[in-house]
Design an enzyme around this catalytic site. Structure first.
Site, PDB file in Angstrom:
ATOM      1  N   HIS A 275       0.852  -1.193   0.000  1.00  9.95           N
ATOM      2  CA  HIS A 275       0.000   0.000   0.000  1.00  9.95           C
ATOM      3  C   HIS A 275       0.885   1.240   0.000  1.00  9.95           C
ATOM      4  O   HIS A 275       2.114   1.145   0.083  1.00  9.95           O
ATOM      5  CB  HIS A 275      -0.967   0.002   1.181  1.00  9.95           C
ATOM      6  CG  HIS A 275      -0.342   0.055   2.531  1.00  9.95           C
ATOM      7  ND1 HIS A 275       0.453  -0.957   3.032  1.00  9.95           N
ATOM      8  CD2 HIS A 275      -0.399   0.998   3.514  1.00  9.95           C
ATOM      9  CE1 HIS A 275       0.852  -0.648   4.252  1.00  9.95           C
ATOM     10  NE2 HIS A 275       0.355   0.543   4.567  1.00  9.95           N
TER      11      HIS A 275
ATOM     12  N   ASP B 285       5.660   4.622   5.146  1.00  7.89           N
ATOM     13  CA  ASP B 285       6.612   3.673   5.734  1.00  7.89           C
ATOM     14  C   ASP B 285       6.780   2.413   4.895  1.00  7.89           C
ATOM     15  O   ASP B 285       7.604   1.556   5.220  1.00  7.89           O
ATOM     16  CB  ASP B 285       6.220   3.313   7.168  1.00  7.89           C
ATOM     17  CG  ASP B 285       4.823   2.729   7.291  1.00  7.89           C
ATOM     18  OD1 ASP B 285       3.913   3.207   6.596  1.00  7.89           O
ATOM     19  OD2 ASP B 285       4.634   1.795   8.096  1.00  7.89           O
TER      20      ASP B 285
ATOM     21  N   HIS C 169      -7.539  -2.373   5.738  1.00  6.79           N
ATOM     22  CA  HIS C 169      -6.703  -1.327   6.328  1.00  6.79           C
ATOM     23  C   HIS C 169      -7.418   0.014   6.163  1.00  6.79           C
ATOM     24  O   HIS C 169      -8.570   0.057   5.721  1.00  6.79           O
ATOM     25  CB  HIS C 169      -5.327  -1.333   5.653  1.00  6.79           C
ATOM     26  CG  HIS C 169      -4.300  -0.491   6.329  1.00  6.79           C
ATOM     27  ND1 HIS C 169      -4.174  -0.406   7.695  1.00  6.79           N
ATOM     28  CD2 HIS C 169      -3.328   0.328   5.814  1.00  6.79           C
ATOM     29  CE1 HIS C 169      -3.179   0.403   7.992  1.00  6.79           C
ATOM     30  NE2 HIS C 169      -2.658   0.875   6.868  1.00  6.79           N
TER      31      HIS C 169
ATOM     32  N   HIS D  81       1.157   3.933   2.020  1.00  4.89           N
ATOM     33  CA  HIS D  81       1.606   4.666   3.201  1.00  4.89           C
ATOM     34  C   HIS D  81       3.130   4.805   3.151  1.00  4.89           C
ATOM     35  O   HIS D  81       3.840   3.906   2.688  1.00  4.89           O
ATOM     36  CB  HIS D  81       1.175   3.958   4.481  1.00  4.89           C
ATOM     37  CG  HIS D  81      -0.225   4.294   4.896  1.00  4.89           C
ATOM     38  ND1 HIS D  81      -0.999   3.460   5.672  1.00  4.89           N
ATOM     39  CD2 HIS D  81      -1.001   5.393   4.650  1.00  4.89           C
ATOM     40  CE1 HIS D  81      -2.188   4.025   5.877  1.00  4.89           C
ATOM     41  NE2 HIS D  81      -2.208   5.187   5.267  1.00  4.89           N
TER      42      HIS D  81
END
Length: 307
Positions: free
Chosen positions: A63, A67, A143, A65
């Site tokens: 995904h 990080d 998520h 994000h």
């Protein structure tokens, strides 16, 4: 096949854990390494391993994000610094938007690559790769944003060749052994050598499931069904289930529940919150092991042979 964790933290790097990146080493099977996610400073982590960037032929992003993707521009650029005769194209899989992210970063920074990136943007569940020896399936996890899990399936391998039996039957060692190994019927000095008489049963291929950030879900169970290895996030301890749900994550016991329900052999837990250090990590392990005994909480650079 081996797996090595380059980053095992959650959200942001800490002194002991980098952000997410996992290397699936398939050097014996196909002389390649597949990278799952590429958090900030992944290329620095690689410098502390035996991994050669040119061996990384596929990257699977779960995904968008930060990080999980902020290390991509740097890694892709550094991979381009190899000598020209070592350059290999790269396949990049991930959610819609990953192509725009990478190309924008490269364009604004004036970076030029000496190899081609083939982008595969994913917007639904299904099979995303298959060749003679492997296939990869993906599905949507639960998520806070669009997030994927990946199921890597190694196809069954041909069984062992009984070389002693062939020699005893009168076939001299040499190229004809290779033909039989490939499944060809061989004629030699009036004798017929049928592969089915000299090759053992097929060897079952390995199944590895690597999930992105997720709450406990039935999709995770399906992706992990019967896997030799499941990599599942465990951002929180067992008594933080409300917080885990609110932030789209899982606890240790929820991850272990998935492994148990899916009949997984080995469970490795990653994406660990920075609050858990020292003895608290042992607590996470014990919590998960009450549900699924063959479980371990990994740390950066942890490496394990699969199966």
């Amino acid at each position: 096949m081996e797996i090595q964790f380059l980053g095992t933290g959650a959200g942001q790097p800490s002194k002991s854990r980098n952000t997410q990146a996992i290397a699936l080493k398939m050097l014996d099977e196909r002389n390649e390494i597949w990278l799952f996610d590429c958090g900030e400073a992944t290329q620095h982590q690689i410098l502390n391993t035996t991994i050669k960037p040119r061996k990384i032929t596929k990257i699977f992003i779960t995904h968008l994000h930060g990080d999980h993707i902020f290390g991509l521009p740097g890694f892709l650029s550094s991979r381009s610094f190899q000598s020209s005769d070592e350059q290999t194209d790269l396949e990049l899989y991930g959610p819609v938007g990953i192509k725009d992210f990478v190309l924008t970063a490269l364009r604004i920074s004036g970076s030029r690559l000496a190899y081609r990136i083939n982008f595969h943007e994913i917007d639904s569940a299904g099979k995303i790769f298959e060749d003679d020896s492997f296939e990869v399936h993906t599905d949507l996890l639960d998520h806070t944003i669009f997030c994927l899990g990946y199921r890597v399936v190694e196809k069954n391998r041909i069984g062992e060749l009984d070389a002693n039996a062939l020699k005893e039957a009168g076939l001299p060692f040499g190229p004809l052994f290779g033909k039989i190994k490939k499944g060809e019927i061989v004629q030699y000095e009036g004798k017929t050598f049928d592969p089915k008489d000299y090759i053992g049963a097929d060897k079952a291929g390995k199944i590895v499931t690597i999930l992105g950030d997720t709450r406990k879900s039935n999709v995770a169970v399906r992706l992990a069904y019967g896997a030799d290895l499941l990599v599942h996030e465990a951002t929180y301890e067992a008594n933080e289930s409300k917080m885990a749900k609110a932030h789209g994550h899982s606890t240790t016991k929820q991850a272990a529940d998935v492994a148990k329900e899916a009949g997984v052999n080995r469970l490795l837990l990653t994406h660990i919150s920075a609050r858990y250090v020292g003895p608290l990590v042992g607590q996470l392990v014990r919590e998960a092991q009450t549900v699924h005994s063959n479980t371990f909480v990994v740390k950066d650079f942890y490496e394990e042979k699969i199966g």
